[in-house]
Design a protein around this motif. Sequence first.
Motif, mmCIF file in Angstrom:
data_model
loop_
_atom_site.group_PDB
_atom_site.id
_atom_site.type_symbol
_atom_site.label_atom_id
_atom_site.label_comp_id
_atom_site.label_asym_id
_atom_site.label_seq_id
_atom_site.Cartn_x
_atom_site.Cartn_y
_atom_site.Cartn_z
ATOM 1 N N ILE A 284 0.824 -1.204 0.000
ATOM 2 C CA ILE A 284 0.000 0.000 0.000
ATOM 3 C C ILE A 284 0.860 1.257 0.000
ATOM 4 O O ILE A 284 2.014 1.234 0.420
ATOM 5 C CB ILE A 284 -0.953 0.034 1.217
ATOM 6 C CG1 ILE A 284 -0.186 -0.322 2.480
ATOM 7 C CG2 ILE A 284 -2.135 -0.869 1.011
ATOM 8 C CD1 ILE A 284 -0.996 -0.127 3.713
ATOM 9 N N THR A 285 0.267 2.354 -0.466
ATOM 10 C CA THR A 285 1.005 3.613 -0.474
ATOM 11 C C THR A 285 0.867 4.292 0.880
ATOM 12 O O THR A 285 -0.031 3.986 1.666
ATOM 13 C CB THR A 285 0.458 4.558 -1.549
ATOM 14 O OG1 THR A 285 -0.914 4.785 -1.271
ATOM 15 C CG2 THR A 285 0.614 3.985 -2.932
ATOM 16 N N ASP B 235 -0.072 7.272 1.366
ATOM 17 C CA ASP B 235 -1.331 8.010 1.361
ATOM 18 C C ASP B 235 -2.490 7.132 1.824
ATOM 19 O O ASP B 235 -3.262 7.510 2.702
ATOM 20 C CB ASP B 235 -1.597 8.533 -0.049
ATOM 21 C CG ASP B 235 -2.803 9.426 -0.085
ATOM 22 O OD1 ASP B 235 -2.820 10.395 0.684
ATOM 23 O OD2 ASP B 235 -3.722 9.142 -0.864
ATOM 24 N N THR B 236 -2.583 5.921 1.240
ATOM 25 C CA THR B 236 -3.665 5.011 1.634
ATOM 26 C C THR B 236 -3.593 4.716 3.116
ATOM 27 O O THR B 236 -4.598 4.782 3.829
ATOM 28 C CB THR B 236 -3.547 3.674 0.873
ATOM 29 O OG1 THR B 236 -3.138 3.947 -0.441
ATOM 30 C CG2 THR B 236 -4.832 2.919 0.892
ATOM 31 N N ARG C 171 -6.566 5.944 5.473
ATOM 32 C CA ARG C 171 -7.431 4.918 6.075
ATOM 33 C C ARG C 171 -7.443 5.062 7.589
ATOM 34 O O ARG C 171 -8.450 4.856 8.249
ATOM 35 C CB ARG C 171 -6.942 3.518 5.695
ATOM 36 C CG ARG C 171 -7.281 3.038 4.315
ATOM 37 C CD ARG C 171 -8.772 2.976 4.050
ATOM 38 N NE ARG C 171 -9.302 4.228 3.519
ATOM 39 C CZ ARG C 171 -9.240 4.584 2.251
ATOM 40 N NH1 ARG C 171 -8.720 3.797 1.361
ATOM 41 N NH2 ARG C 171 -9.724 5.746 1.848
ATOM 42 N N GLN D 221 -12.847 -3.374 1.976
ATOM 43 C CA GLN D 221 -12.076 -2.332 2.665
ATOM 44 C C GLN D 221 -12.682 -2.011 4.021
ATOM 45 O O GLN D 221 -11.978 -1.845 5.013
ATOM 46 C CB GLN D 221 -12.062 -1.056 1.820
ATOM 47 C CG GLN D 221 -10.959 -1.009 0.801
ATOM 48 C CD GLN D 221 -10.995 0.285 0.022
ATOM 49 O OE1 GLN D 221 -11.896 1.098 0.187
ATOM 50 N NE2 GLN D 221 -10.012 0.471 -0.846
#
Lengths: 322, 320
Positions: A148-149, A151-152, A156, B11
Amino acid sequence: MDIAETIGGTLTEREFSPFREKWNIFRKDRSAVFSLWFLIFLFVLAIAAVLLTKYSSPFNPATVRLPEKFLPPLTPFTSDLVQLEDAPPFNIYLLGTDELGRDVFSRMLQGTPVSLTIGFVAVSISVSVGVLLGGLAGFYGRIRLGPITVDTLIMRFVDLMLCFPTFFLILTVVALLPPNIYNIMIVIGLTSWMGTARLVRAEFLSLREQDYVMAARSQAIPEMRIIFQHIMPNAIAPVLVSATIGVATAILTESALSFLGFGVQPPDATWGNILSDGKGFIFDAPWLTFIPGFTILFVVLAFNLCGEGLREAYNPKLRQQR
Amino acid sequence: MTAFLVRNIGQRLILLVFISIIAHSVVHLAPGDPSLVDPMNPRMKPEDIARIRAAFHLDDPLHLQYAYWMRDLFTGQLKSFKDNQPVLEKLWDRFLNSLPLFLVTTLITWCVAFPFGVQAAVNRGSMLDKGGTLLAYTLISFPGFFLAYICIIFMVKVFDIPVIGMRTFGLEDAGLWFQSMDRIWHLTIPALIFASGSIAVLSRYVRSQMLEVIHMDYIRTARAKGLSEETVIYKHGLRNALLPFITMFGLLIPGLIGGSVIIETIFSWPGLGRLGYEAILNRDFPVILTLNFIAAILTLIGTFLSDILYAVADPRIKLN
């Protein structure tokens, strides 16, 4: 007024400086200017209060005068039962006395710096966390950490924090921790940074692509300096606006916590716990409820109106519509 | 569309797992545990405390406690520390009590905030706008509990309205009409006070949204076509200004549960917020944790629905 206009006329050049321009817009909002003066007055009062309540014996908020309890505001001090050195400031109970005969005026004075400190420290914490995480997500967002980045990952986490009922979370933690002013500030600060993080991220995302950042990069200026000297000053305005309103919210939250009995503990006075002590006597001594209640209302209102004035001044979109 | 739904739900489930872990760690890492609620009780001997701690798994490592909590929650076996009642049943009873309060509050909020915000935006700079702005800020700045106290005194003295609890005690034999009126009166004041803050916030949002929309080209076009001002504002303007509010729907839920703590405590309303407050006082960890968890689930469902509604309402948004 005339003098101000002539000065303004000779300074036409300077009206174009960014600060001047914003100040001119801010000045038009009369309630915001009034609030600003009120807040400045409050700060002076808070500083005076720290010195007075500590070093001046008439202002001592802890002086107990049992024969003088529940006196309404503006009662002159005439008692023979209380020693003269325990007389209230100016020989008058400006805001009355409470159930132990303590002078409410001195207690409110003592509460002023405490309540303001809680507001400001809590907001400093939330702004620091918000700017750090938002800035990381905005500037280094594309870097990948495994699948994942950055940013994510950060955004999140923001989503996750937004799912908690904030006040309930604060209440849970404050109730479990030993109740003192530091814990309250930290907990309020750590549960209210999400809005700032989102703001800063959005600002950084757009500023990162600007030409002047490119120019700075082409001169091999270190990244940290680009972030703190070139991007941050341009991104900070909306943060300051939301911080002004954040102070108001933090003061309200503290008073709500005090109301439920989890706030700053006696004998230390804050506006919130003066109110919550006074609410038991609302029929016999209504001033014990109304004075701190309306003080909180006016101070929070002043912060909110000031924030609104700043928002108008710093929001170019709204200005075009004039 | 299906791919979007699956990914979106996936998610959210991952998010939910992290939420439960964080909630669990926050509650269990903070000092102060259930065996310390009543330290002055002379009948609490050290061996009793040890027995209680063992029964509640409080001496096990954190990850084991987390596993126990999850297992009990999903098998419906989770018991409150305080009275050994099933947590889910307790929460459900309280939720049913809170539901009318939430619904009426939301209804009042939206019914007042929207017309008011629209009018303030349309008549920008008028007395209505300026007065409304000041009133809105005053309501936002009012400490909710202080407003509640003033209201209780005022209402009880002037209108003689019952305010405390959900119903008047001893009215069980009264007629249906009388009972339901009693219920409604008990609901009115808490709902109004609960709504006052959100009305102020929401009407400010509506106003700024409308201000942005009103200056759009399509509004000018609609006016140029000679449509009536009503149609321009409410059909062309408001419908576009409404879009962002769909997303707000989900994020309102945590505020409702968190905010109800104070209102329900003052008005002795036996709802979720009050249950949470009592659970915090009793260090009733299963109830605190499950309440947080359920609030998070409700929020995630809310934001999920609003994401989908947003795409349905705004054809410019493509789900992919």
